[in-house]
Structures are given as structure tokens and as C-alpha cells.
Scaffold this active site. Structure first.
Site, PDB file in Angstrom:
ATOM      1  N   ASP A   1      -4.863  -1.202  -1.000  1.00 59.88           N
ATOM      2  CA  ASP A   1      -4.801  -2.643  -1.251  1.00 59.88           C
ATOM      3  C   ASP A   1      -6.214  -3.229  -1.345  1.00 59.88           C
ATOM      4  O   ASP A   1      -6.487  -4.086  -2.186  1.00 59.88           O
ATOM      5  CB  ASP A   1      -3.993  -3.325  -0.141  1.00 59.88           C
ATOM      6  CG  ASP A   1      -2.656  -2.635   0.046  1.00 59.88           C
ATOM      7  OD1 ASP A   1      -1.919  -2.527  -0.932  1.00 59.88           O
ATOM      8  OD2 ASP A   1      -2.361  -2.172   1.167  1.00 59.88           O
TER       9      ASP A   1
ATOM     10  N   HIS B   1       1.176  -3.494   4.692  1.00 63.99           N
ATOM     11  CA  HIS B   1       1.113  -2.926   3.341  1.00 63.99           C
ATOM     12  C   HIS B   1       2.434  -3.281   2.658  1.00 63.99           C
ATOM     13  O   HIS B   1       3.362  -2.471   2.593  1.00 63.99           O
ATOM     14  CB  HIS B   1       0.895  -1.412   3.417  1.00 63.99           C
ATOM     15  CG  HIS B   1       0.956  -0.741   2.069  1.00 63.99           C
ATOM     16  ND1 HIS B   1       0.077  -1.042   1.048  1.00 63.99           N
ATOM     17  CD2 HIS B   1       1.800   0.193   1.562  1.00 63.99           C
ATOM     18  CE1 HIS B   1       0.375  -0.308  -0.008  1.00 63.99           C
ATOM     19  NE2 HIS B   1       1.419   0.438   0.277  1.00 63.99           N
TER      20      HIS B   1
HETATM   21  P1  NAD Z   1       6.918  12.485  -3.234  1.00 68.86           P
HETATM   22  O1  NAD Z   1       8.407  12.337  -3.142  1.00 68.86           O
HETATM   23  O2  NAD Z   1       6.311  12.911  -4.523  1.00 68.86           O
HETATM   24  O3  NAD Z   1       6.434  13.517  -2.138  1.00 68.86           O
HETATM   25  C1  NAD Z   1       6.817  13.408  -0.816  1.00 68.86           C
HETATM   26  C2  NAD Z   1       6.844  14.813  -0.273  1.00 68.86           C
HETATM   27  O4  NAD Z   1       7.059  14.721   1.125  1.00 68.86           O
HETATM   28  C3  NAD Z   1       7.989  15.669  -0.841  1.00 68.86           C
HETATM   29  O5  NAD Z   1       7.452  16.867  -1.352  1.00 68.86           O
HETATM   30  C4  NAD Z   1       8.889  15.905   0.363  1.00 68.86           C
HETATM   31  O6  NAD Z   1       9.520  17.167   0.329  1.00 68.86           O
HETATM   32  C5  NAD Z   1       7.886  15.790   1.502  1.00 68.86           C
HETATM   33  N1  NAD Z   1       8.466  15.467   2.813  1.00 68.86           N
HETATM   34  C6  NAD Z   1       9.483  14.627   3.090  1.00 68.86           C
HETATM   35  N2  NAD Z   1       9.733  14.619   4.391  1.00 68.86           N
HETATM   36  C7  NAD Z   1       8.843  15.453   4.972  1.00 68.86           C
HETATM   37  C8  NAD Z   1       8.613  15.880   6.297  1.00 68.86           C
HETATM   38  N3  NAD Z   1       9.369  15.450   7.296  1.00 68.86           N
HETATM   39  N4  NAD Z   1       7.616  16.762   6.531  1.00 68.86           N
HETATM   40  C9  NAD Z   1       6.857  17.223   5.507  1.00 68.86           C
HETATM   41  N5  NAD Z   1       7.048  16.880   4.220  1.00 68.86           N
HETATM   42  C10 NAD Z   1       8.010  15.992   3.964  1.00 68.86           C
HETATM   43  O7  NAD Z   1       6.290  11.106  -2.727  1.00 68.86           O
HETATM   44  P2  NAD Z   1       4.797  10.590  -2.905  1.00 68.86           P
HETATM   45  O8  NAD Z   1       4.703   9.850  -4.189  1.00 68.86           O
HETATM   46  O9  NAD Z   1       3.837  11.678  -2.618  1.00 68.86           O
HETATM   47  O10 NAD Z   1       4.752   9.464  -1.754  1.00 68.86           O
HETATM   48  C11 NAD Z   1       4.821   9.817  -0.392  1.00 68.86           C
HETATM   49  C12 NAD Z   1       4.904   8.559   0.463  1.00 68.86           C
HETATM   50  O11 NAD Z   1       3.715   7.788   0.350  1.00 68.86           O
HETATM   51  C13 NAD Z   1       6.044   7.603   0.076  1.00 68.86           C
HETATM   52  O12 NAD Z   1       6.647   7.075   1.247  1.00 68.86           O
HETATM   53  C14 NAD Z   1       5.317   6.506  -0.689  1.00 68.86           C
HETATM   54  O13 NAD Z   1       6.044   5.290  -0.686  1.00 68.86           O
HETATM   55  C15 NAD Z   1       4.050   6.425   0.133  1.00 68.86           C
HETATM   56  N6  NAD Z   1       2.913   5.749  -0.496  1.00 68.86           N
HETATM   57  C16 NAD Z   1       2.148   4.964   0.310  1.00 68.86           C
HETATM   58  C17 NAD Z   1       1.050   4.319  -0.203  1.00 68.86           C
HETATM   59  C18 NAD Z   1       0.204   3.447   0.670  1.00 68.86           C
HETATM   60  O14 NAD Z   1      -0.715   2.772   0.151  1.00 68.86           O
HETATM   61  N7  NAD Z   1       0.412   3.379   1.987  1.00 68.86           N
HETATM   62  C19 NAD Z   1       0.701   4.495  -1.551  1.00 68.86           C
HETATM   63  C20 NAD Z   1       1.507   5.305  -2.344  1.00 68.86           C
HETATM   64  C21 NAD Z   1       2.621   5.941  -1.811  1.00 68.86           C
HETATM   65  C1  LMR Z   2       1.811   1.455  -3.458  1.00 70.10           C
HETATM   66  O1  LMR Z   2       1.350   0.437  -2.957  1.00 70.10           O
HETATM   67  O2  LMR Z   2       1.536   1.795  -4.622  1.00 70.10           O
HETATM   68  C2  LMR Z   2       2.700   2.346  -2.633  1.00 70.10           C
HETATM   69  O3  LMR Z   2       2.922   1.800  -1.373  1.00 70.10           O
HETATM   70  C3  LMR Z   2       3.957   2.725  -3.323  1.00 70.10           C
HETATM   71  C4  LMR Z   2       4.935   1.576  -3.358  1.00 70.10           C
HETATM   72  O4  LMR Z   2       6.096   1.765  -2.980  1.00 70.10           O
HETATM   73  O5  LMR Z   2       4.550   0.498  -3.791  1.00 70.10           O
END
Ligand code: NAD
Ligand code: LMR
Length: 327
Positions: free
Chosen positions: A161, A189
Site C-alpha cells: 500500500d 490492509h
Molecule cells: P495462491 O493461491 O497463488 O497461492 C497460495 C498458496 O498457498 C497455494 O499454493 C496453496 O497451496 C498454499 N497454501 C494454502 N494454505 C497453506 C498452508 N496452510 N501452508 C502452506 N501453504 C499453504 O495465492 P497468492 O496469490 O500467492 O496469494 C497468497 C495470499 O496473499 C492470499 O491470501 C492473498 O490475498 C494475499 N495477498 C496479500 C497481499 C498483501 O499486500 N498483504 C498482497 C497480495 C496477496
Molecule cells: C492486494 O492488495 O493486491 C492484495 O491484498 C490482494 C487483494 O485481495 O487485494
């Protein structure tokens, strides 16, 4: 040779994992001279573990000089064993039309178990950074399970952010991005987050004077930064990944750099009006490697106070929603 840093990464075969691991192994997170061992955790599902093997093959094929070992596992006790940093990425991402808080019930459970295991098996200097959404509340759940590790070892990532806000201010002002400083994220967030433009500077001058468009700052700017994640999901069909991985590199690198000033989700930001029990984004200054202190004294005007009150209320509500998972 320096002692390698053990970095546990959950969700290692996921989208963010695919952008993140190569950056860590290349030295972007801990420095080009710092050896690392990657401890890669996935779910016990054949497809996920197979995909993880593929990622590990690619990491081998990069011949990164500082990558001194890899552990591939679906067992948290193995994955978090002696970890100096645990990067909790593995969780469900939201789809179109969802808010991040809609993920709470599904994702929250992941962090109860992981918080407990990290507390039991990670290194004495363990640090934890949570990315899986909703990050501020998931980190609170994980930290609540810890008996050995104190809450200051746990942080939530709000750096994406901050980076988004910096980029938007630079675009609007038509300046080089590096001239934009002191733009901090307060709160959750989520779309209620408050990127405090009041204290931001551009080339040393107040951003509000350089941009000279209060209506844009209070309206489209906040809206764009707050809803950027949803805009990316709408455009890409998938949530942000490379920019999230990049933000995590920034988050950890700056926490490891004494004196760095940045936004981090931490517990105890009461002076900015947050409940003492929630993790809220605030400006911090890194102290010793892995630790930081909240930067106090930023004066808030009435508009900023109202925005912080709204995001604070949302964090408190999320805490109430997961009350059964805490402690
Ligand atoms: P994704 O679905 O591509 O990958 C997630 C992976 O986590 C999968 O491979 C899944 O098998 C694995 N997983 C699920 N539960 C698990 C566990 N208990 N132990 C180990 N591995 C596990 O998702 P992504 O795009 O990589 O996003 C992951 C997370 O990050 C989501 O919750 C997304 O919303 C979040 N995210 C946060 C931010 C932020 O700024 N905070 C930004 C982008 C994404
Ligand atoms: C983001 O800010 O891009 C991530 O937290 C993914 C989402 O769900 O928005």
C-alpha cells in the site's frame, strides 16, 4: 562465510511464491553477501508438492551463489524448524466481488496452527511477516498462539500500500518517484486504510503544496490506493503477485536495516488511536535488525483523524470476528 539465514516461506508454490523465492535467493532481501536457506512449505496435496518441486528445480537452475540449501515440505514442524524469518504467504486469495475480510473464516485457521508451531520450533531470534489476507488480523491470530515469541516479533505487511501510494503521488505530481518521501499507511490492509498524504513530501516540500489539489488527495488518491488490489483482480483475473512479493522484499529488507523508515503493521499503536490488541499499519523506524519502533508525533488533522478512526474500527471488528481463534 556468514551463517545462513533460514527463511521459511508458506504458499511457496503459489503465485506470490513464484515471484518471491527468486528475489530472496538472489540476495534482494538480505543482501548479496548473505547466505540463505529456503524452507518451503506447501499443503499436503500432490499437485501443490509437485509444483513446488518444479519451483525448486528452477531455483537450482538459477545457480544463485548465496542459496545454500532448500527444504521442501508439507509439515510445518519441518518447514519452520530453526527459521530466523517465517514469511506467511500461504492462504486463499480473494476473487472478484469479495473483500479481504471475507477470507477470515477460511484463512484464520491456517494462522492458529502456524503461530503455535513457529513458537515451538523456530529460532530464538525468529521474526514473522504475514502477507496472507486479511493480513492484519491473521498476524494477530498467529501471535496470539505464541508463548515464547513476543508480539513484536510478528508484523503484517502494508508495504504494498505504501509503494502504491508513493507511485500515485509521483504520477500526479509528474516527478521522479524517488523524490516522494514519508508517505505512510495507517490501519488495515483494506479499503479503509489511510495513506497519510498530509505528512508526505515531494523534493522536500509538503506533497499537499506540490500537488495543490486537496479534493484529489482526499478522493481519487485514497480510493485508488485503497482499492488497488480489487482493480488488479478485475484486470488480471488474479490478485497481485509480483508487486506483493516485491513489497515483502522491501518490508523485510527495511526491517533488517537499522534506521530505515517505512510502514509496517504492528501491535500497540495506541498513540494513533488504535486498540492496543490489534496490528495496525503505522510509520516505524527500524532499530536493531528485525526490530522497529513506532515513530510518534505525527499530528493528525480532523480529516486524518476521521480516516484513522474508521480503519481502527474495522480492525477492532475483525478482532471480534475471530475471537474464537485467539489465545
Ligand atoms: P495462491 O493461491 O497463488 O497461492 C497460495 C498458496 O498457498 C497455494 O499454493 C496453496 O497451496 C498454499 N497454501 C494454502 N494454505 C497453506 C498452508 N496452510 N501452508 C502452506 N501453504 C499453504 O495465492 P497468492 O496469490 O500467492 O496469494 C497468497 C495470499 O496473499 C492470499 O491470501 C492473498 O490475498 C494475499 N495477498 C496479500 C497481499 C498483501 O499486500 N498483504 C498482497 C497480495 C496477496
Ligand atoms: C492486494 O492488495 O493486491 C492484495 O491484498 C490482494 C487483494 O485481495 O487485494
Amino acid at each position: 562465510m556468514k551463517t545462513p539465514i533460514r527463511v521459511a516461506v508458506t504458499g511457496a508454490a503459489g503465485q506470490i511464491g513464484y515471484s518471491l523465492l527468486f528475489r530472496i535467493a538472489s540476495g534482494a532481501m538480505f543482501g548479496p553477501d548473505q547466505p540463505v536457506i529456503l524452507q518451503l512449505l506447501e499443503v499436503p496435496v500432490e499437485k501443490a508438492m509437485k509444483a513446488l518441486e518444479g519451483v525448486a528445480m528452477e531455483l537450482d537452475d538459477c545457480a544463485f551463489p548465496q542459496l545454500k540449501g532448500m527444504v521442501l515440505t508439507d509439515d510445518p514442524r519441518v518447514g519452520f524448524k530453526d527459521a530466523n524469518w517465517s514469511l506467511l504467504v500461504g492462504a486463499k486469495p480473494r476473487g472478484p466481488g469479495m473483500e479481504r475480510a471475507d477470507l477470515l473464516k477460511d484463512n484464520g485457521r491456517i494462522f492458529t496452527g502456524q503461530g503455535q508451531v513457529i513458537d515451538e520450533v523456530a529460532a530464538d531470534d525468529a521474526r514473522v511477516a504475514v502477507v496472507g489476507n486479511p493480513a492484519n488480523t491473521n498476524v494477530m491470530i498467529a501471535a496470539s498462539k505464541a508463548k515464547r515469541l513476543t508480539p513484536d516479533r510478528f508484523t503484517a505487511m502494508v508495504r504494498l500500500d505504501q509503494n502504491r501510494a508513493q507511485a500515485q503521488l509521483a504520477k500526479k505530481a509528474g516527478v521522479d518517484l524517488t523524490t516522494v518521501k514519508d508517505i505512510f499507511i495507517y490501519g488495515n490492509h483494506s479499503p479503509t486504510m489511510f495513506p497519510s498524504f498530509t505528512h508526505a513530501t515531494i523534493d522536500g516540500k509538503p506533497a499537499t503544496e506540490v500537488i495543490n489539489d486537496q479534493a484529489w488527495l482526499e478522493g481519487p488518491f485514497l480510493e485508488t490506493v485503497g482499492k488497488r488490489g480489487a482493480a488488479i483482480i478485475a484486470a488480471r483475473g488474479l490478485s497481485s503477485a509480483a508487486s506483493a512479493a516485491n513489497a515483502l522484499v522491501d518490508h523485510v529488507r527495511d526491517l533488517m536495516t537499522p534506521g530505515a523508515i517505512h510502514s509496517v503493521g504492528v501491535k500497540g499503536a495506541t498513540e494513533y488511536g488504535f486498540d492496543p490488541e490489534v496490528w495496525a499499519g503505522v510509520p516505524v523506524r527500524s532499530t536493531t535488525p528485525g526490530s522497529c519502533e513506532i515513530i510518534s508525533g505525527y499530528e493528525m488533522d480532523a480529516f486524518s483523524k476521521s480516516k484513522i478512526a474508521a480503519t481502527s474500527k474495522e480492525l477492532t471488528n475483525e478482532r471480534a470476528m475471530v475471537a474464537d481463534m485467539l489465545g
